[in-house]
Write a protein that holds these residues in place. Structure first.
Motif, PDB file in Angstrom:
ATOM      1  N   ALA A 120       0.822  -1.213   0.000  1.00 41.42           N
ATOM      2  CA  ALA A 120       0.000   0.000   0.000  1.00 41.42           C
ATOM      3  C   ALA A 120       0.851   1.256   0.000  1.00 41.42           C
ATOM      4  O   ALA A 120       0.437   2.302  -0.518  1.00 41.42           O
ATOM      5  CB  ALA A 120      -0.933  -0.002   1.210  1.00 41.42           C
ATOM      6  N   GLY A 121       2.067   1.154   0.554  1.00 40.46           N
ATOM      7  CA  GLY A 121       2.962   2.301   0.572  1.00 40.46           C
ATOM      8  C   GLY A 121       3.412   2.750  -0.802  1.00 40.46           C
ATOM      9  O   GLY A 121       3.945   3.853  -0.961  1.00 40.46           O
ATOM     10  N   LYS A 122       3.176   1.925  -1.809  1.00 42.50           N
ATOM     11  CA  LYS A 122       3.542   2.277  -3.182  1.00 42.50           C
ATOM     12  C   LYS A 122       2.409   3.021  -3.889  1.00 42.50           C
ATOM     13  O   LYS A 122       2.556   3.429  -5.048  1.00 42.50           O
ATOM     14  CB  LYS A 122       3.892   1.006  -3.961  1.00 42.50           C
ATOM     15  CG  LYS A 122       5.079   0.241  -3.374  1.00 42.50           C
ATOM     16  CD  LYS A 122       5.303  -1.083  -4.086  1.00 42.50           C
ATOM     17  CE  LYS A 122       6.451  -1.856  -3.447  1.00 42.50           C
ATOM     18  NZ  LYS A 122       6.646  -3.192  -4.071  1.00 42.50           N
ATOM     19  N   TYR A 123       1.276   3.184  -3.207  1.00 44.11           N
ATOM     20  CA  TYR A 123       0.119   3.874  -3.767  1.00 44.11           C
ATOM     21  C   TYR A 123      -0.125   5.162  -2.969  1.00 44.11           C
ATOM     22  O   TYR A 123       0.407   5.330  -1.870  1.00 44.11           O
ATOM     23  CB  TYR A 123      -1.108   2.968  -3.697  1.00 44.11           C
ATOM     24  CG  TYR A 123      -1.005   1.731  -4.560  1.00 44.11           C
ATOM     25  CD1 TYR A 123      -1.583   1.685  -5.820  1.00 44.11           C
ATOM     26  CD2 TYR A 123      -0.302   0.610  -4.115  1.00 44.11           C
ATOM     27  CE1 TYR A 123      -1.475   0.553  -6.622  1.00 44.11           C
ATOM     28  CE2 TYR A 123      -0.185  -0.522  -4.912  1.00 44.11           C
ATOM     29  CZ  TYR A 123      -0.779  -0.547  -6.156  1.00 44.11           C
ATOM     30  OH  TYR A 123      -0.669  -1.665  -6.943  1.00 44.11           O
ATOM     31  N   PRO A 124      -0.933   6.071  -3.492  1.00 39.27           N
ATOM     32  CA  PRO A 124      -1.172   7.351  -2.803  1.00 39.27           C
ATOM     33  C   PRO A 124      -2.158   7.229  -1.628  1.00 39.27           C
ATOM     34  O   PRO A 124      -3.208   7.876  -1.601  1.00 39.27           O
ATOM     35  CB  PRO A 124      -1.720   8.254  -3.908  1.00 39.27           C
ATOM     36  CG  PRO A 124      -2.397   7.318  -4.852  1.00 39.27           C
ATOM     37  CD  PRO A 124      -1.549   6.065  -4.857  1.00 39.27           C
TER      38      PRO A 124
ATOM     39  N   ILE B  52      -7.130   1.321   5.734  1.00 40.18           N
ATOM     40  CA  ILE B  52      -6.396   2.193   4.818  1.00 40.18           C
ATOM     41  C   ILE B  52      -7.328   3.291   4.307  1.00 40.18           C
ATOM     42  O   ILE B  52      -8.453   3.006   3.894  1.00 40.18           O
ATOM     43  CB  ILE B  52      -5.858   1.395   3.606  1.00 40.18           C
ATOM     44  CG1 ILE B  52      -4.958   0.238   4.072  1.00 40.18           C
ATOM     45  CG2 ILE B  52      -5.107   2.303   2.642  1.00 40.18           C
ATOM     46  CD1 ILE B  52      -4.585  -0.727   2.957  1.00 40.18           C
ATOM     47  N   PHE B  53      -6.856   4.536   4.344  1.00 40.76           N
ATOM     48  CA  PHE B  53      -7.566   5.654   3.729  1.00 40.76           C
ATOM     49  C   PHE B  53      -6.919   5.939   2.369  1.00 40.76           C
ATOM     50  O   PHE B  53      -5.691   6.055   2.266  1.00 40.76           O
ATOM     51  CB  PHE B  53      -7.459   6.920   4.573  1.00 40.76           C
ATOM     52  CG  PHE B  53      -8.192   6.889   5.890  1.00 40.76           C
ATOM     53  CD1 PHE B  53      -9.069   5.860   6.216  1.00 40.76           C
ATOM     54  CD2 PHE B  53      -8.009   7.914   6.808  1.00 40.76           C
ATOM     55  CE1 PHE B  53      -9.735   5.836   7.439  1.00 40.76           C
ATOM     56  CE2 PHE B  53      -8.666   7.912   8.034  1.00 40.76           C
ATOM     57  CZ  PHE B  53      -9.527   6.877   8.348  1.00 40.76           C
ATOM     58  N   ILE B  54      -7.745   6.079   1.322  1.00 45.61           N
ATOM     59  CA  ILE B  54      -7.220   6.363  -0.010  1.00 45.61           C
ATOM     60  C   ILE B  54      -8.302   7.064  -0.821  1.00 45.61           C
ATOM     61  O   ILE B  54      -9.504   6.897  -0.547  1.00 45.61           O
ATOM     62  CB  ILE B  54      -6.756   5.077  -0.721  1.00 45.61           C
ATOM     63  CG1 ILE B  54      -5.909   5.383  -1.943  1.00 45.61           C
ATOM     64  CG2 ILE B  54      -7.947   4.180  -1.077  1.00 45.61           C
ATOM     65  CD1 ILE B  54      -5.167   4.176  -2.515  1.00 45.61           C
ATOM     66  N   ASP B  55      -7.902   7.846  -1.824  1.00 43.94           N
ATOM     67  CA  ASP B  55      -8.894   8.558  -2.636  1.00 43.94           C
ATOM     68  C   ASP B  55      -9.587   7.600  -3.596  1.00 43.94           C
ATOM     69  O   ASP B  55      -9.068   6.535  -3.934  1.00 43.94           O
ATOM     70  CB  ASP B  55      -8.229   9.702  -3.410  1.00 43.94           C
ATOM     71  CG  ASP B  55      -7.270   9.188  -4.470  1.00 43.94           C
ATOM     72  OD1 ASP B  55      -7.685   9.052  -5.627  1.00 43.94           O
ATOM     73  OD2 ASP B  55      -6.103   8.912  -4.115  1.00 43.94           O
ATOM     74  N   GLU B  56     -10.769   8.016  -4.029  1.00 39.93           N
ATOM     75  CA  GLU B  56     -11.613   7.184  -4.897  1.00 39.93           C
ATOM     76  C   GLU B  56     -10.890   6.749  -6.163  1.00 39.93           C
ATOM     77  O   GLU B  56     -10.974   5.590  -6.578  1.00 39.93           O
ATOM     78  CB  GLU B  56     -12.872   7.983  -5.286  1.00 39.93           C
ATOM     79  CG  GLU B  56     -13.725   7.352  -6.373  1.00 39.93           C
ATOM     80  CD  GLU B  56     -14.568   6.193  -5.888  1.00 39.93           C
ATOM     81  OE1 GLU B  56     -14.658   5.186  -6.625  1.00 39.93           O
ATOM     82  OE2 GLU B  56     -15.126   6.286  -4.789  1.00 39.93           O
ATOM     83  N   GLY B  57     -10.125   7.648  -6.757  1.00 42.05           N
ATOM     84  CA  GLY B  57      -9.483   7.341  -8.024  1.00 42.05           C
ATOM     85  C   GLY B  57      -8.386   6.299  -7.952  1.00 42.05           C
ATOM     86  O   GLY B  57      -8.054   5.670  -8.965  1.00 42.05           O
ATOM     87  N   SER B  58      -7.816   6.098  -6.756  1.00 41.09           N
ATOM     88  CA  SER B  58      -6.713   5.138  -6.599  1.00 41.09           C
ATOM     89  C   SER B  58      -7.157   3.817  -5.987  1.00 41.09           C
ATOM     90  O   SER B  58      -6.353   2.885  -5.879  1.00 41.09           O
ATOM     91  CB  SER B  58      -5.613   5.749  -5.727  1.00 41.09           C
ATOM     92  OG  SER B  58      -5.161   6.974  -6.248  1.00 41.09           O
TER      93      SER B  58
END
Length: 337
Positions: free
Chosen positions: A211-215, A277-283
């Motif tokens: 997950a650290g490789k994603y925004p 994990i918190f992440i934006d919709e697009g990712s």
């Protein structure tokens, strides 16, 4: 706050933690990047071009697999920063009556898990003491991350809340290990064996590093207080609210059945082995696919808001998610059928 009131077993009440433990700690040191705080798994120090990531946690609620659990829960914290742990220190406080064989079992268990994760055991302490009634293991883990790779995205309204694996993994494993005899009246031999085997699934290092490789904007492993406790702490740290959907929270049928038998809430049961994990919709889709490619289940369970943290049931009824209290594990361990 009642200073003279006896406190319950488990993590400190969040008000006491903030007022007595966290607030008096100086947070203005030049070398400190991330100070201690609610919902934050690690402290982060400035080491020139790198960040030094540090965390500490004990294993106190069980004597089952305490060597490997101590490795996992501390390495999990490091993994919430998107990096691999590199070193760990172990402190063993052992009761009178401990044998050399007992110590060998704990250390063999710890070494195997450390080797699996590629982590060095570099320091520690062992002693026999009358201060404890059962073995207590406290560990400190350390990681290193280049500053240029640091997670620096802030959570925002509308970000999605993802969860890996299932609720109550660690708690289910501990309960079946500690209460095997009384639970044998309600569960088959195979079910008990499956429950105990969950203690082999308490690491989130792989998903943290992936997950650290994603925004991603924030990660938190699910420990005492369970899924709802972890989400409340993350909302507190990010100064946001949320809407989490109860029927979207993944849980094993075995854990659900165990919770019903013991009259406990599986969403408030310790769950090392799962991560929020918190992440934006697009990712979101690319992260879920990346985890799936490594055999890690992950799903959306809600989203962030500017309001209070809310749990919404299958009928659409919402209730406020309250701060974590004593984990359901402590209630469960008193059960005798």
């Amino acid at each position: 706050m009642e200073y003279n009131k006896e406190l319950p077993v488990g993590k400190l009440d969040t008000q006491i933690l903030e007022e007595i433990v966290l607030k008096p700690i100086s947070k203005s040191h030049a070398g400190l990047i991330t100070p201690p705080g609610l919902g934050l798994d690690c402290g982060i120090l400035d080491f020139d071009d790198n960040q030094c990531i540090v965390t500490s946690d004990p294993i106190s609620a069980t004597v089952q697999s305490i060597g490997s659990l101590a490795i996992d829960i501390n390495c999990n914290d490091i993994a919430t920063t998107g990096t691999s742990p590199m070193a760990i220190s172990l402190v063993l406080m052992l009761p009178v009556g401990t044998t050399a064989k007992d110590i060998d079992i704990i250390m063999t268990d710890a070494r195997r898990r450390a080797d699996d994760l590629g982590v060095m055991i570099v320091a520690g302490h062992t002693e026999i003491t009358e201060a404890v009634k059962q073995p207590l293991v406290v560990a400190t883990a350390i990681g290193k991350k280049a500053k240029k790779d640091a997670l620096d995205i802030k959570p925002k309204n509308g970000d999605l809340i993802l969860m890996t694996k299932q609720a109550g993994i660690e708690g289910t494993g501990i309960i079946f290990s500690e209460l095997e005899e009384p639970l044998s009246k309600y569960f088959s031999t195979d079910e008990i064996a499956s429950g105990k085997k969950l203690l082999e699934q308490t690491s989130v290092v792989r998903e943290g590093v992936i997950a650290g490789k994603y925004p991603v904007s924030m990660m938190h492993d699910i420990t005492e207080g369970g899924v709802l406790g972890a989400i409340w702490e993350m909302c507190k740290a990010s100064e946001l609210g949320c809407e989490v959907y109860e029927d979207k929270i993944p849980v094993l049928n075995l854990t659900r059945q165990l919770a019903k038998t013991l009259d406990i809430e599986y969403m408030r049961l310790i769950s090392s082995g799962s991560m929020i994990i918190f992440i934006d919709e697009g990712s979101k889709n690319s992260l879920i696919e990346g985890l799936s490619d490594s055999g890690i289940d992950c799903c959306v369970i809600g989203h962030l808001t500017d309001n209070s943290p809310l749990l919404i049931d299958k009928n659409g009824v919402s209730t406020e998610i309250l701060p974590p209290g004593a984990d359901e594990l402590y209630k469960a361990l008193k059960w005798r059928g």
